[in-house]
Design a protein around this motif. Structure first.
Motif, PDB file in Angstrom:
ATOM      1  N   ASP A 130       0.799  -1.244   0.000  1.00  0.00           N
ATOM      2  CA  ASP A 130       0.000   0.000   0.000  1.00  0.00           C
ATOM      3  C   ASP A 130       0.824   1.283   0.000  1.00  0.00           C
ATOM      4  OD1 ASP A 130      -2.251  -1.655   0.109  1.00  0.00           O
ATOM      5  OD2 ASP A 130      -2.191  -1.682   2.300  1.00  0.00           O
ATOM      6  N   ILE A 131       2.108   1.205  -0.224  1.00  0.00           N
ATOM      7  CA  ILE A 131       2.936   2.400  -0.383  1.00  0.00           C
ATOM      8  C   ILE A 131       3.742   2.218  -1.666  1.00  0.00           C
ATOM      9  CG2 ILE A 131       4.812   3.818   0.589  1.00  0.00           C
ATOM     10  CD1 ILE A 131       3.955   2.914   3.364  1.00  0.00           C
ATOM     11  N   GLU A 132       3.727   3.268  -2.519  1.00  0.00           N
ATOM     12  CA  GLU A 132       4.382   3.128  -3.822  1.00  0.00           C
ATOM     13  C   GLU A 132       5.308   4.294  -4.112  1.00  0.00           C
ATOM     14  OE1 GLU A 132       1.154   2.844  -6.576  1.00  0.00           O
ATOM     15  OE2 GLU A 132       0.434   0.971  -5.665  1.00  0.00           O
ATOM     16  N   PRO A 133       6.366   4.037  -4.894  1.00  0.00           N
ATOM     17  CA  PRO A 133       7.265   5.124  -5.283  1.00  0.00           C
ATOM     18  C   PRO A 133       6.483   6.267  -5.931  1.00  0.00           C
ATOM     19  CG  PRO A 133       8.249   3.038  -5.878  1.00  0.00           C
ATOM     20  CD  PRO A 133       6.847   2.733  -5.418  1.00  0.00           C
ATOM     21  N   GLY A 134       6.893   7.491  -5.594  1.00  0.00           N
ATOM     22  CA  GLY A 134       6.237   8.669  -6.157  1.00  0.00           C
ATOM     23  C   GLY A 134       5.187   9.268  -5.239  1.00  0.00           C
ATOM     24  N   GLN A 135       4.744   8.512  -4.229  1.00  0.00           N
ATOM     25  CA  GLN A 135       3.716   9.049  -3.327  1.00  0.00           C
ATOM     26  C   GLN A 135       4.323  10.035  -2.327  1.00  0.00           C
ATOM     27  OE1 GLN A 135       2.066   5.322  -1.803  1.00  0.00           O
ATOM     28  NE2 GLN A 135       0.212   5.635  -3.019  1.00  0.00           N
ATOM     29  N   LYS A 136       3.546  11.077  -2.027  1.00  0.00           N
ATOM     30  CA  LYS A 136       3.967  12.022  -0.990  1.00  0.00           C
ATOM     31  C   LYS A 136       3.639  11.430   0.378  1.00  0.00           C
ATOM     32  CE  LYS A 136       3.405  16.125  -3.838  1.00  0.00           C
ATOM     33  NZ  LYS A 136       2.513  17.232  -4.219  1.00  0.00           N
ATOM     34  N   VAL A 137       4.577  11.595   1.290  1.00  0.00           N
ATOM     35  CA  VAL A 137       4.380  11.002   2.621  1.00  0.00           C
ATOM     36  C   VAL A 137       4.856  11.938   3.730  1.00  0.00           C
ATOM     37  CG1 VAL A 137       4.492   8.545   1.981  1.00  0.00           C
ATOM     38  CG2 VAL A 137       6.620   9.806   2.376  1.00  0.00           C
ATOM     39  N   VAL A 138       4.279  11.708   4.912  1.00  0.00           N
ATOM     40  CA  VAL A 138       4.828  12.257   6.150  1.00  0.00           C
ATOM     41  C   VAL A 138       5.097  11.061   7.063  1.00  0.00           C
ATOM     42  CG1 VAL A 138       3.753  14.521   6.036  1.00  0.00           C
ATOM     43  CG2 VAL A 138       2.501  12.630   7.081  1.00  0.00           C
ATOM     44  N   ALA A 139       6.017  11.253   8.006  1.00  0.00           N
ATOM     45  CA  ALA A 139       6.413  10.141   8.879  1.00  0.00           C
ATOM     46  C   ALA A 139       6.258  10.530  10.341  1.00  0.00           C
ATOM     47  CB  ALA A 139       7.868   9.761   8.611  1.00  0.00           C
ATOM     48  N   GLU A 140       5.640   9.641  11.120  1.00  0.00           N
ATOM     49  CA  GLU A 140       5.701   9.816  12.566  1.00  0.00           C
ATOM     50  C   GLU A 140       7.170   9.643  12.966  1.00  0.00           C
ATOM     51  OE1 GLU A 140       2.735   7.610  14.832  1.00  0.00           O
ATOM     52  OE2 GLU A 140       1.517   7.460  13.026  1.00  0.00           O
ATOM     53  N   SER A 141       7.603  10.414  13.944  1.00  0.00           N
ATOM     54  CA  SER A 141       9.034  10.390  14.255  1.00  0.00           C
ATOM     55  C   SER A 141       9.415   9.324  15.283  1.00  0.00           C
ATOM     56  CB  SER A 141       9.486  11.769  14.743  1.00  0.00           C
ATOM     57  OG  SER A 141       8.718  12.169  15.856  1.00  0.00           O
ATOM     58  N   ILE A 142       8.500   9.031  16.208  1.00  0.00           N
ATOM     59  CA  ILE A 142       8.809   8.038  17.242  1.00  0.00           C
ATOM     60  C   ILE A 142       8.758   6.638  16.630  1.00  0.00           C
ATOM     61  CG2 ILE A 142       7.985   6.970  19.380  1.00  0.00           C
ATOM     62  CD1 ILE A 142       8.775   9.654  20.170  1.00  0.00           C
ATOM     63  N   VAL A 143       9.841   5.886  16.793  1.00  0.00           N
ATOM     64  CA  VAL A 143       9.866   4.509  16.282  1.00  0.00           C
ATOM     65  C   VAL A 143       9.387   3.609  17.425  1.00  0.00           C
ATOM     66  CG1 VAL A 143      11.267   2.728  15.200  1.00  0.00           C
ATOM     67  CG2 VAL A 143      11.825   5.141  14.825  1.00  0.00           C
ATOM     68  N   TYR A 144       8.098   3.277  17.362  1.00  0.00           N
ATOM     69  CA  TYR A 144       7.481   2.536  18.471  1.00  0.00           C
ATOM     70  C   TYR A 144       7.399   1.048  18.154  1.00  0.00           C
ATOM     71  CZ  TYR A 144       3.407   3.245  15.438  1.00  0.00           C
ATOM     72  OH  TYR A 144       2.552   3.277  14.372  1.00  0.00           O
ATOM     73  N   CYS A 145       7.245   0.247  19.236  1.00  0.00           N
ATOM     74  CA  CYS A 145       7.283  -1.208  19.038  1.00  0.00           C
ATOM     75  C   CYS A 145       5.925  -1.771  18.640  1.00  0.00           C
ATOM     76  CB  CYS A 145       7.812  -1.897  20.297  1.00  0.00           C
ATOM     77  SG  CYS A 145       6.620  -1.961  21.660  1.00  0.00           S
ATOM     78  N   GLY A 146       4.834  -1.131  19.084  1.00  0.00           N
ATOM     79  CA  GLY A 146       3.492  -1.616  18.757  1.00  0.00           C
ATOM     80  C   GLY A 146       3.031  -2.764  19.643  1.00  0.00           C
ATOM     81  N   LYS A 147       3.880  -3.208  20.577  1.00  0.00           N
ATOM     82  CA  LYS A 147       3.554  -4.393  21.383  1.00  0.00           C
ATOM     83  C   LYS A 147       3.455  -4.107  22.877  1.00  0.00           C
ATOM     84  CE  LYS A 147       6.113  -7.217  18.116  1.00  0.00           C
ATOM     85  NZ  LYS A 147       7.475  -7.672  17.831  1.00  0.00           N
ATOM     86  N   CYS A 148       4.119  -3.072  23.350  1.00  0.00           N
ATOM     87  CA  CYS A 148       4.159  -2.826  24.797  1.00  0.00           C
ATOM     88  C   CYS A 148       2.806  -2.280  25.273  1.00  0.00           C
ATOM     89  CB  CYS A 148       5.285  -1.847  25.128  1.00  0.00           C
ATOM     90  SG  CYS A 148       4.952  -0.152  24.592  1.00  0.00           S
ATOM     91  N   ARG A 149       2.683  -2.121  26.595  1.00  0.00           N
ATOM     92  CA  ARG A 149       1.419  -1.661  27.172  1.00  0.00           C
ATOM     93  C   ARG A 149       1.011  -0.281  26.630  1.00  0.00           C
ATOM     94  NH1 ARG A 149       1.555  -0.534  33.435  1.00  0.00           N
ATOM     95  NH2 ARG A 149       3.210   0.746  32.553  1.00  0.00           N
ATOM     96  N   ASN A 150       1.952   0.662  26.657  1.00  0.00           N
ATOM     97  CA  ASN A 150       1.602   2.001  26.176  1.00  0.00           C
ATOM     98  C   ASN A 150       1.209   1.991  24.699  1.00  0.00           C
ATOM     99  OD1 ASN A 150       1.738   3.442  28.521  1.00  0.00           O
ATOM    100  ND2 ASN A 150       3.829   4.172  28.228  1.00  0.00           N
ATOM    101  N   CYS A 151       1.962   1.263  23.868  1.00  0.00           N
ATOM    102  CA  CYS A 151       1.604   1.187  22.441  1.00  0.00           C
ATOM    103  C   CYS A 151       0.200   0.634  22.272  1.00  0.00           C
ATOM    104  CB  CYS A 151       2.601   0.330  21.680  1.00  0.00           C
ATOM    105  SG  CYS A 151       4.137   1.188  21.290  1.00  0.00           S
ATOM    106  N   ARG A 152      -0.122  -0.394  23.037  1.00  0.00           N
ATOM    107  CA  ARG A 152      -1.444  -1.012  22.911  1.00  0.00           C
ATOM    108  C   ARG A 152      -2.551  -0.115  23.444  1.00  0.00           C
ATOM    109  NH1 ARG A 152      -1.852  -6.356  21.576  1.00  0.00           N
ATOM    110  NH2 ARG A 152       0.139  -7.359  21.116  1.00  0.00           N
ATOM    111  N   MET A 153      -2.164   0.816  24.321  1.00  0.00           N
ATOM    112  CA  MET A 153      -3.127   1.811  24.808  1.00  0.00           C
ATOM    113  C   MET A 153      -3.254   2.982  23.834  1.00  0.00           C
ATOM    114  SD  MET A 153      -4.250   0.928  27.948  1.00  0.00           S
ATOM    115  CE  MET A 153      -4.508   2.328  29.027  1.00  0.00           C
ATOM    116  N   GLY A 154      -2.476   2.944  22.746  1.00  0.00           N
ATOM    117  CA  GLY A 154      -2.522   4.038  21.773  1.00  0.00           C
ATOM    118  C   GLY A 154      -1.491   5.123  22.041  1.00  0.00           C
ATOM    119  N   LEU A 155      -0.720   4.957  23.131  1.00  0.00           N
ATOM    120  CA  LEU A 155       0.278   5.972  23.492  1.00  0.00           C
ATOM    121  C   LEU A 155       1.632   5.611  22.871  1.00  0.00           C
ATOM    122  CD1 LEU A 155      -0.776   6.312  27.237  1.00  0.00           C
ATOM    123  CD2 LEU A 155      -1.229   7.951  25.398  1.00  0.00           C
TER     124      LEU A 155
END
Ligand SMILES: [Zn+2]
Length: 344
Positions: free
Chosen positions: A76-101
């Motif tokens: 779902d991401i292709e060359p040529g597309q304009k993008v912005v990036a979240e800066s925090i590299v989060y794990c997606g698995k810890c308690r805070n990540c699962r709480m949306g934080l």
């Protein structure tokens, strides 16, 4: 590719280096516009708290670009597309990540532009999950300001102002003007904004401020007292981080009011307020560290529904070769400077 590296406090250099290759779940993005702010200055000056930076590092946590290459597993991401990036590299698995934080991920702190290579390079490697694909007609300069917008959106998700509130926005930088813009959407009775320069006050009024104050002519506290018949503001947004401003924010809010603190003062700064203030005034005080995935989603919604006025915030543009002038502009806090961007 060319990149700017900060090697030690006050030292940055332009280097030629190998263009990186994306891993299977990564995207290589051609950086186009980088917005620099006080966090970048703290990094440059060596004033970030321990553990929240490393040297050498390519700065630039708020930026936009165009996809150059995608890893084998990226969908779902292709060359040529304009993008912005979240800066925090989060794990997606810890308690805070699962709480949306995701901004408070409990895995080791990692952030583009502070501990990992950021946007001040011709190409940036980004984990695919941090990217947001933007419309083809989107303006890359405006997109570079969405990182700051997401941080302010985080503050408003916490503060939750109500229609009819008196909202005070302290600080007179681009972040604070974004706060004025978002505050307006809650139909407050008043948005109070203070700045030294008339031109900044005019901009604030265009963006939604209803009372603009020049220090020396009027005192912020007096205006708030008058507007609220002595009760204090319902919500105070403090964007500078200076201990004196934070103390003032805590004094200016009404009992049971809400204060959001978005600025940082640098290591070694301490707050001196009466300890009983919080309990006796029944205060809700929220510190805001970067932006969660929820705040990013909110910021993107505000942008895509045309609720924001971003171009007037950009005051200075520099090419990559002149990165030092951009850093100097932050360093010397020139009063006419609002938002500096570096274009690549
Ligand atoms: Zn996590």
């Amino acid at each position: 590719m060319r990149s700017v590296r900060i090697t030690e406090p006050g030292q940055a250099e332009l280097l030629e280096e190998e263009r990186p290759q994306p891993g299977t779940d990564e995207v290589l993005v051609q950086a186009r516009v980088v917005a620099l702010n006080n966090s970048d200055l703290a990094l440059y000056e060596g004033k970030r708290p321990d553990g929240f930076y490393r040297y050498p590092v390519i700065p630039g946590h708020a930026w936009s670009g165009v996809v150059a290459e995608v890893g084998a597993h990226v969908q779902d991401i292709e060359p040529g597309q304009k993008v912005v990036a979240e800066s925090i590299v989060y794990c997606g698995k810890c308690r805070n990540c699962r709480m949306g934080l995701t901004n408070l991920c409990e895995a080791e702190y990692a952030e583009l532009g502070f501990t990992r290579s950021g946007g001040l390079a011709e190409y940036v490697l980004v984990p695919a999950r941090l990217l947001h694909v933007m419309p083809a007609e989107a303006n890359l300069e405006e997109l570079a300001l969405l990182g700051s917008t997401a941080n302010v959106a985080e503050a408003f998700l916490r503060a939750q102002p109500r229609p009819g509130d008196v909202i005070v926005v302290m600080g007179s930088d681009a972040t604070s003007l974004l706060a004025v813009q978002i505050a307006r959407l809650y139909s407050p009775a008043e948005i109070v904004f203070m700045a030294f320069r008339e031109e900044r006050l005019r901009l604030a009024r265009e963006m939604g401020a209803t009372r603009t104050i020049r220090p020396g002519r009027q005192e912020l506290g007096e205006v708030v007292t008058e507007l609220t018949h002595g009760c204090g503001a319902d919500v105070v947004f403090e964007g500078s981080g200076h201990p004196q401003a934070v103390a003032e924010a805590l004094q200016m809010v009404r009992r049971a009011g809400t204060v959001v603190l978005e600025g940082t003062a640098g290591t070694g700064s301490f707050l001196n307020v009466e300890a009983d203030l919080f309990a006796m005034h029944h205060l809700s005080v929220y510190g805001i560290f970067e932006a969660s995935i929820a705040a990013w989603t909110y910021a993107l919604q505000l942008y895509q529904s045309a609720q924001l006025s971003l171009p007037p915030l950009i005051s200075h543009r520099f090419p990559l070769d002149d990165y030092q002038s951009a850093l100097d502009l932050l360093l010397y806090q020139q009063p006419q400077a609002l938002q500096a961007i570096v274009t690549l």
